[in-house]
Design an enzyme around this catalytic site. Structure first.
Site, PDB file in Angstrom:
ATOM      1  N   CYS A 156      -6.166   2.622  -4.582  1.00 57.83           N
ATOM      2  CA  CYS A 156      -5.484   3.068  -3.218  1.00 57.83           C
ATOM      3  C   CYS A 156      -6.486   4.217  -2.692  1.00 57.83           C
ATOM      4  CB  CYS A 156      -4.357   3.830  -3.440  1.00 57.83           C
ATOM      5  SG  CYS A 156      -3.367   4.086  -2.129  1.00 57.83           S
ATOM      6  N   CYS A 193       0.634  -1.304   0.079  1.00 55.00           N
ATOM      7  CA  CYS A 193      -0.039   0.046   0.106  1.00 55.00           C
ATOM      8  C   CYS A 193       0.798   1.194  -0.229  1.00 55.00           C
ATOM      9  CB  CYS A 193      -1.008   0.094   1.125  1.00 55.00           C
ATOM     10  SG  CYS A 193      -2.104   1.373   0.878  1.00 55.00           S
TER      11      CYS A 193
HETATM   12  C1  LIG Z   1      -1.062  -0.282   6.880  1.00 59.51           C
HETATM   13  C2  LIG Z   1      -1.542  -0.861   5.485  1.00 59.51           C
HETATM   14  C3  LIG Z   1      -2.603  -0.312   4.974  1.00 59.51           C
HETATM   15  C4  LIG Z   1      -2.796  -0.960   3.776  1.00 59.51           C
HETATM   16  N1  LIG Z   1      -3.952  -0.454   3.156  1.00 59.51           N
HETATM   17  C5  LIG Z   1      -4.505  -0.892   2.055  1.00 59.51           C
HETATM   18  C6  LIG Z   1      -5.739  -0.236   1.367  1.00 59.51           C
HETATM   19  O1  LIG Z   1      -6.022   0.798   1.726  1.00 59.51           O
HETATM   20  N2  LIG Z   1      -6.100  -1.002   0.158  1.00 59.51           N
HETATM   21  C7  LIG Z   1      -5.612  -2.092  -0.273  1.00 59.51           C
HETATM   22  O2  LIG Z   1      -6.197  -2.536  -1.233  1.00 59.51           O
HETATM   23  N3  LIG Z   1      -4.560  -2.593   0.379  1.00 59.51           N
HETATM   24  C8  LIG Z   1      -3.984  -2.127   1.501  1.00 59.51           C
HETATM   25  N4  LIG Z   1      -2.753  -2.914   2.220  1.00 59.51           N
HETATM   26  C9  LIG Z   1      -2.079  -3.983   1.442  1.00 59.51           C
HETATM   27  C10 LIG Z   1      -2.883  -5.263   1.617  1.00 59.51           C
HETATM   28  O3  LIG Z   1      -3.110  -5.520   3.067  1.00 59.51           O
HETATM   29  C11 LIG Z   1      -1.965  -6.280   0.930  1.00 59.51           C
HETATM   30  O4  LIG Z   1      -1.514  -5.782  -0.319  1.00 59.51           O
HETATM   31  C12 LIG Z   1      -2.558  -7.506   0.916  1.00 59.51           C
HETATM   32  O5  LIG Z   1      -2.920  -8.266   2.240  1.00 59.51           O
HETATM   33  C13 LIG Z   1      -1.762  -8.717   0.230  1.00 59.51           C
HETATM   34  O6  LIG Z   1      -2.167 -10.003   0.293  1.00 59.51           O
HETATM   35  P1  LIG Z   1      -1.162 -11.308   0.394  1.00 59.51           P
HETATM   36  O7  LIG Z   1      -2.131 -12.420   0.513  1.00 59.51           O
HETATM   37  O8  LIG Z   1      -0.429 -11.169  -0.601  1.00 59.51           O
HETATM   38  O9  LIG Z   1      -0.443 -11.137   1.844  1.00 59.51           O
HETATM   39  P2  LIG Z   1      -1.079 -11.151   3.217  1.00 59.51           P
HETATM   40  O10 LIG Z   1      -2.457 -10.593   3.291  1.00 59.51           O
HETATM   41  O11 LIG Z   1      -0.121 -10.356   4.119  1.00 59.51           O
HETATM   42  O12 LIG Z   1      -1.004 -12.661   3.776  1.00 59.51           O
HETATM   43  C14 LIG Z   1       0.155 -13.380   3.636  1.00 59.51           C
HETATM   44  C15 LIG Z   1      -0.177 -14.729   4.438  1.00 59.51           C
HETATM   45  O13 LIG Z   1       0.724 -15.822   4.324  1.00 59.51           O
HETATM   46  C16 LIG Z   1       1.232 -16.329   5.619  1.00 59.51           C
HETATM   47  N5  LIG Z   1       2.401 -16.711   5.526  1.00 59.51           N
HETATM   48  C17 LIG Z   1       3.662 -15.899   5.515  1.00 59.51           C
HETATM   49  N6  LIG Z   1       4.956 -16.836   5.605  1.00 59.51           N
HETATM   50  C18 LIG Z   1       4.349 -18.117   5.539  1.00 59.51           C
HETATM   51  C19 LIG Z   1       5.007 -19.120   5.190  1.00 59.51           C
HETATM   52  N7  LIG Z   1       6.262 -19.521   5.345  1.00 59.51           N
HETATM   53  N8  LIG Z   1       4.258 -20.431   4.914  1.00 59.51           N
HETATM   54  C20 LIG Z   1       2.928 -20.214   4.992  1.00 59.51           C
HETATM   55  N9  LIG Z   1       2.088 -19.324   5.019  1.00 59.51           N
HETATM   56  C21 LIG Z   1       2.979 -17.778   5.321  1.00 59.51           C
HETATM   57  C22 LIG Z   1       0.887 -15.136   6.587  1.00 59.51           C
HETATM   58  O14 LIG Z   1       0.680 -15.773   7.998  1.00 59.51           O
HETATM   59  C23 LIG Z   1      -0.142 -14.295   5.873  1.00 59.51           C
HETATM   60  O15 LIG Z   1      -1.472 -15.123   6.551  1.00 59.51           O
HETATM   61  C24 LIG Z   1      -2.305  -2.169   3.337  1.00 59.51           C
HETATM   62  C25 LIG Z   1      -1.439  -2.856   4.159  1.00 59.51           C
HETATM   63  C26 LIG Z   1      -0.816  -2.441   5.203  1.00 59.51           C
HETATM   64  C27 LIG Z   1       0.181  -3.116   6.384  1.00 59.51           C
END
Ligand SMILES: Cc1cc2nc3c(=O)[nH]c(=O)nc-3n(C[C@H](O)[C@H](O)[C@H](O)COP(=O)(O)OP(=O)(O)OC[C@H]3O[C@@H](n4cnc5c(N)ncnc54)[C@H](O)[C@@H]3O)c2cc1C
Length: 416
Positions: free
Chosen positions: A345, A167
């Protein structure tokens, strides 16, 4: 090398039960409940990270952004509650932290990215006291609101990390929400925004609109300044400034409030795997989201090496593409669906106002609504605080697809 036999095997293995992992696993099972899908996820809880900005601004309770993983795992999926420690694409298996192996026919990689708190000298010891806060951790976001409420004047300093980080709008969202709170309270503040990048936002028309918002609040911008050290008790932050000729110097800034966006990177087991590109992210084709070397592997979400904005909004568009391409491949066809780089965003420019930035690859502005996208709106605030959390928990994570088309901007006058 001797062949190894996995302790268990599944048709489709998903690494990570975050936004991407749950969206993709639920969608697969919703389309075909006979699939054998396993999700490897160590955490007890799933977090709605987009809500953490609002926790830091006192709008959401922290607990509203957290739900038990057990209640979100899609029906019919096998939950392997462990962490992956290595991927062995040559053997079609992953290794778990406890040493067991899990075989797969198809692998979907989405473990997110890591906040590297240790990369900034003194930060881990300072966080959560002396006015040093961050919305990038569930347990820290409430302290941001404590710091904003307790601010008695002086320097309020906000930082943005080098790209990529999740983000990219989040550091300035909390800056504007804090500035708005100070204004409403009649509290004077010297506002500073330190960015590692040379621009306020990566999409030029939105950058121009946001420069105006920053001007309105009187924010001092310090471009190409990267946070390198924090001394909490002395309330001093140190930045490395890069001049136009590449010359680097150290700059000190006293603070009364410091909101930090930490540098971020792919998890070590990804960086060390044959799946990674030179930067450590999973090397997938940016349209099909299929790995460039291993055709039975896909990646999406923050860990994918696609040049989009790392957001849950991007995941909402990526998950159906991965699902359709994988199901086509399982029927012996080539992947035909393309992710266009959509990212969104919702920029909280004040408590009650949002400028909704939506764009695709190459910074092309693509609004969903027939409205001027550079305007700060109350309706978009409602969307950010009410509609988007609902869409996340009840639609995206449950495997439903709402395909609301986004369009190239329709001749809206760009901000001057
Ligand atoms: C402060 C903040 C504000 C944000 N604001 C926005 C917004 O306004 N709008 C928007 O669209 N997005 C926003 N985001 C971004 C959004 O949250 C992420 O882009 C999104 O969560 C990505 O999804 P993901 O599944 O790739 O990762 P995540 O949701 O982070 O999930 C990753 C998962 O993998 C697991 N994992 C990690 N390592 C391992 C491993 N070795 N083995 C198995 N599992 C593992 C973790 O436990 C977790 O559950 C924001 C993020 C933050 C931190």
């Amino acid at each position: 090398m001797a062949a190894t036999f996995p302790s268990q095997g599944h048709q489709i293995v998903v690494i990570g039960g975050g936004a991407a992992g749950l969206a993709v696993a639920s969608r697969l099972l919703r389309l075909n409940n006979r699939l054998d899908v396993a999700v490897i996820e160590p955490a007890e809880f799933h977090y709605y990270q987009p809500g953490w900005t609002l926790v830091g601004a006192g709008v959401f309770a922290d607990t509203s952004t957290r739900r038990a993983m057990r209640g979100l795992m899609p029906m019919g999926a096998t939950w392997i509650q462990d962490a992956v420690s290595a991927i062995e694409p040559g053997h079609h298996q992953v290794v778990l932290a406890d040493g067991a192996t899990v075989g797969y026919d198809h692998l979907i990689v989405c473990p997110g990215i890591i906040c590297d708190w240790g990369a900034i000298d003194g930060l881990e010891a300072s966080l959560g006291q002396n006015g040093v806060c961050s919305n990038y951790r569930y347990d820290m976001a409430p302290y941001t609101w404590e710091c904003i409420q307790g601010f008695q004047g002086g320097n309020a300093v906000f930082t943005a990390a080098p790209m990529p980080f999740k983000c990219p709008g989040a550091p300035q969202k909390i800056l504007y929400l804090a500035a708005d709170h100070f204004q409403r309270k009649g509290q004077s503040a010297d506002l500073h925004y330190y960015l590692a990048t040379p621009v306020i936002f990566g999409v030029p028309p939105f950058a121009r609109a946001l420069e105006k918002v920053a001007d309105r609040y009187g924010v001092n911008r310090h471009y190409q300044h990267q946070l390198v050290a924090v001394d909490g008790p002395a309330r001093r932050a140190t930045f490395e400034a890069t001049a136009g000729d590449g010359q680097k110097t150290r700059v000190e800034q006293a603070f009364d409030l410091l909101h930090v966006t930490p540098p971020q990177r792919a998890p070590d087991f990804i960086r060390q795997s044959p799946l990674a590109n030179a930067a450590g992210f999973v090397d997938v084709d940016k349209f099909s989201l299929r790995h460039v070397k291993y055709p039975n592997i896909y990646a999406l979400g923050d860990v994918a090496a696609t040049p989009n904005s790392k957001t849950a909004g991007a995941v909402r568009q990526q998950a159906p593409v991965v699902v359709k391409n994988l199901l086509a491949q399982m029927r012996g066809k080539e992947p035909t669906h393309r992710y266009d780089g959509y990212g969104t965003c919702p920029l909280t420019t004040a408590n009650g106002k949002v400028m909704l930035a939506e764009f695709v690859y190459d910074g092309v502005v693509t609004p969903t609504f027939p409205l001027d996208p550079y305007v700060e709106r109350r309706s978009m605030w409602w969307m950010k605080t009410s509609l988007l959390p609902f869409l996340y928990w009840e639609i995206m994570l449950r495997g439903y697809e709402i395909n609301v088309p986004h369009h190239r901007a329709r001749n809206y006058p760009e901000p001057a």
